[in-house]
Design a protein around this motif. Structure first.
Motif, PDB file in Angstrom:
ATOM      1  N   ALA A  27       0.828  -1.201   0.000  1.00  0.00           N
ATOM      2  CA  ALA A  27       0.000   0.000   0.000  1.00  0.00           C
ATOM      3  C   ALA A  27       0.868   1.259   0.000  1.00  0.00           C
ATOM      4  N   HIS A  28       1.874   1.281   0.843  1.00  0.00           N
ATOM      5  CA  HIS A  28       2.774   2.438   0.913  1.00  0.00           C
ATOM      6  C   HIS A  28       3.496   2.645  -0.414  1.00  0.00           C
ATOM      7  N   THR A  29       3.955   1.560  -1.018  1.00  0.00           N
ATOM      8  CA  THR A  29       4.684   1.650  -2.285  1.00  0.00           C
ATOM      9  C   THR A  29       3.783   2.165  -3.398  1.00  0.00           C
ATOM     10  N   LEU A 153      -6.393  -6.693  -8.054  1.00  0.00           N
ATOM     11  CA  LEU A 153      -6.451  -7.390  -6.770  1.00  0.00           C
ATOM     12  C   LEU A 153      -5.048  -7.833  -6.372  1.00  0.00           C
ATOM     13  N   VAL A 154      -4.635  -7.427  -5.189  1.00  0.00           N
ATOM     14  CA  VAL A 154      -3.313  -7.766  -4.667  1.00  0.00           C
ATOM     15  C   VAL A 154      -3.508  -8.623  -3.418  1.00  0.00           C
ATOM     16  N   LEU A 464      -4.046  -9.215 -11.228  1.00  0.00           N
ATOM     17  CA  LEU A 464      -3.933 -10.094 -10.066  1.00  0.00           C
ATOM     18  C   LEU A 464      -2.468 -10.346  -9.743  1.00  0.00           C
ATOM     19  N   ALA A 465      -2.118 -10.219  -8.471  1.00  0.00           N
ATOM     20  CA  ALA A 465      -0.748 -10.515  -8.022  1.00  0.00           C
ATOM     21  C   ALA A 465      -0.803 -11.119  -6.627  1.00  0.00           C
ATOM     22  N   PHE A 466       0.073 -12.114  -6.395  1.00  0.00           N
ATOM     23  CA  PHE A 466       0.203 -12.765  -5.087  1.00  0.00           C
ATOM     24  C   PHE A 466       1.577 -12.380  -4.522  1.00  0.00           C
ATOM     25  N   LEU A 481      10.932  -5.021  -2.201  1.00  0.00           N
ATOM     26  CA  LEU A 481      11.243  -5.311  -3.598  1.00  0.00           C
ATOM     27  C   LEU A 481      10.046  -5.917  -4.325  1.00  0.00           C
ATOM     28  N   VAL A 482       9.338  -6.825  -3.664  1.00  0.00           N
ATOM     29  CA  VAL A 482       8.167  -7.445  -4.278  1.00  0.00           C
ATOM     30  C   VAL A 482       7.062  -6.414  -4.511  1.00  0.00           C
ATOM     31  N   SER A 483       6.891  -5.478  -3.583  1.00  0.00           N
ATOM     32  CA  SER A 483       5.858  -4.450  -3.735  1.00  0.00           C
ATOM     33  C   SER A 483       6.139  -3.577  -4.952  1.00  0.00           C
TER      34      SER A 483
END
Length: 594
Positions: A27-29, A153-154, A464-466, A481-483
């Motif tokens: 969310a911050h990213t 959707l995350v 969509l991302a997991f 890094l993932v964000s």
């Protein structure tokens, strides 16, 4: 903060499910890159933190990390006033407060809908702007329901979201709790004077934490490890001795030379292929690698003290560290844990539980364990924490499938091809130990980069991302890094051009099968799992973003001798990516921007 489900807006551009480390960071990213994005975070707890939420923490619980790795690069823990000292241990309470302060500092708290579960998420191709419809229900009242839609959707619910229980769980009628609920439910056991003897089932870190708490509460403990299971987990000191030196274990795992011992299909392109070729594809190198892990394992056992007491020797892991992933944990108990268990008379039993009766556990050697309560330290399920619909799309999304289903069986030829490639590249994988499959009824996650649904990767309709399907020893750094990678992926701004859906699915399958052979004592490829393989994974994400991976300076010399990678080496990574994006958008002199 939205007060109720009924007060929500009907549509958001981005919905993030999960308000733990990864969800907050995402969310911050996203908002740092695009402050105007309409965003909602949904979480079933009453406070932020996920595993580290107030409800799930308890006295004696400590993070596996020391100060320096359990913190965001733009929010130092020492400045957060949570009572943590430099390189000091981090209690569950400190971790929870830190994450609450982080959410407040970056104005995320008002975006979170607490105490709410996602019943299901349904995808539709009819309207890309409303690609997902989420059915929500209040945790406190099943009558309070609602539906919201989003463009993207995350999923940031972690691998500790859905507890796994053994089949006999319903048969035992005395007090029983899973360690997922130890923080909220354990006082009923710890403080009840009528409960004298407690069984703890499992050998992971949560089992160690539960045993420690029970000892301090004056309980007698039967600690049961499955005979056919993986035994105790690796428990290490934060600062093990390496020759005459005391070194920080977390930092050691983030040094470039040690990453060479991690054979993985995502290491290609990090500039040290020559070292890995020698260590993993030559007889001499494989001999060195085996001895490296054997010596590392032997030293960890000796320095932890697990082998000093006759009974605690049953907790020694069954295989060397070569065959584990990110499950190793740190001894943060303030005293010799194994000496304490011996003095407290903890009865460690290695046996399979064949059945349970209302007042007893029945072991395969005929023993009846008639305790007053049971603690299930039996881990978590690998599948998604809520259903994703329609079911027909799950196979192409890379979501775990019923292992007996036709959709799962269609991957057999891909798996055989992947195994052949892996055994040719990393011959040692053929020699790994074989243990019963975890959750055999469920297939693995098959995600591109451990994040993206393969069917969406070659398209521009990415919705969509997991974010939590890879386990590392640096969860906060990984979250950052993932964000960033996920934002660039979802908005089609990565610096890499994937192949066809079939090629992407094959790569996802290759990575999954690698986990099966590389981590038979870990997640077995059901989800991503790294140990010595984490730094190459971070490198790959950076390359996808078009950012430099060698960040120590001085070229090869700096990478080899410049010490371990820390959060400071990645500080400002979002701004660095945004600056690169801007420079790429500015036409070179003499060019025309169309």
């Amino acid at each position: 903060m939205p007060a109720t489900i009924s007060s929500l807006e009907k549509h958001y551009e981005v919905i993030i499910v999960g308000a733990g480390i990864q969800g907050l960071c995402a969310a911050h990213t996203f908002l740092s890159i695009n402050p105007s994005v309409s965003l909602l975070i949904v979480d079933n707890e009453s406070s932020v933190g996920g595993t580290w939420s107030k409800r799930r923490t308890f006295p004696g619980l400590y993070a596996n990390n020391l100060q320096g790795f359990f913190e965001f690069s733009d929010y130092p823990m020492l400045d957060a006033n949570v009572g943590v000292t430099p390189r000091g241990t981090i209690s569950g309470e400190a971790a929870s407060t830190y994450l609450e302060n982080y959410a407040d500092a970056f104005k995320l708290t008002h975006l979170i809908l607490f105490k709410t579960k996602v019943v299901r998420a349904t995808n539709t191709d009819d309207d890309e702007s409303k690609a997902w419809s989420l059915d929500l229900v209040s945790v406190n009242s099943k009558d309070k329901r609602g539906t919201v839609t989003c463009s993207k959707l995350v999923v940031a619910t972690g691998q500790t979201s859905t507890p796994w229980y053994p089949e006999f769980v319903g048969s035992f009628k005395k007090p029983a709790i899973h360690t997922a609920n130890f923080g909220s439910d354990s006082p009923a056991i710890l403080e009840d004077k009528s409960i004298n003897r407690v069984s703890v089932i499992g050998g992971g870190k949560s089992a160690h934490d539960a045993v420690f708490a029970l000892i301090n509460a004056g309980k007698q403990v039967n600690w049961i490890l499955r005979k056919t299971g993986r035994g105790g987990t690796w428990m290490a000191n934060s600062f093990p001795q390496l020759g005459p030196f005391s070194v920080w274990l977390e930092g050691l795992l983030m040094t470039r030379p040690l990453s060479w011992f991690g054979a993985c299909p995502w290491s290609e392109g990090d500039g040290f292929g020559w070292a890995r070729y020698f260590l993993h594809r030559t007889s001499a190198g494989r001999f060195i690698t085996r001895n490296y892990f054997a010596n590392m394992s032997k030293s960890t056992i000796e320095q932890s003290g697990v082998d000093k007491q006759e009974k605690t020797k049953q907790l020694i892991p069954k295989e060397t560290l070569q065959w584990y992933g990110g499950q190793a944990a740190i001894l943060h108990y303030g005293q010799d844990f194994y000496e304490l268990t011996e003095k407290a008379g903890v009865n460690i039993i290695t046996a399979n539980i064949t059945n349970a009766e209302a007042d007893a556990l029945i072991l395969d050697d005929g023993q009846r364990i008639e305790d007053d309560a049971v603690i299930y330290a039996t881990g978590y399920k690998f599948g998604p924490s809520f259903p994703l619909e329609p079911e027909a799309k799950r196979a192409t999304w890379g979501v775990p499938l019923d292992s007996s289903s036709p959709d799962e069986k269609q991957f057999q030829s891909l798996e055989e091809r992947a195994d052949a490639e892996l055994f040719a590249s990393f011959p040692e994988l053929r020699l790994g130990p074989k243990y019963p499959e975890r959750e055999p009824e469920l297939g693995p996650w098959r995600l591109w980069r451990f994040i993206a649904p393969p069917s969406q990767v070659p398209t521009t309709n990415r919705n969509l991302a997991f974010l939590t399907n890879v386990e590392t020893y640096q969860n906060v750094l990984k979250a950052e890094l993932v964000s960033l990678w996920s934002y660039a992926y979802l908005y089609d701004e990565l610096n890499v051009q994937p192949g066809s859906a079939n090629e992407v699915m094959y790569e996802a399958t290759l990575w999954s099968r690698f986990g099966k052979w590389r981590c038979p004592m870990g997640s077995q490829g059901k989800t991503g799992d790294t140990f010595h393989d984490n730094l190459p994974y971070y490198d790959l994400l950076l390359r996808d973003l078009g950012l430099k991976t060698w960040r120590k300076g001085w070229g090869v010399f700096g990478e080899v001798f410049g010490g371990w990678y820390e959060l400071k080496d990645y500080k400002g990574i979002v701004q660095e990516w945004m600056a690169r994006r801007e420079s790429d958008a500015v036409p070179a002199k003499g060019q025309i921007s169309l």
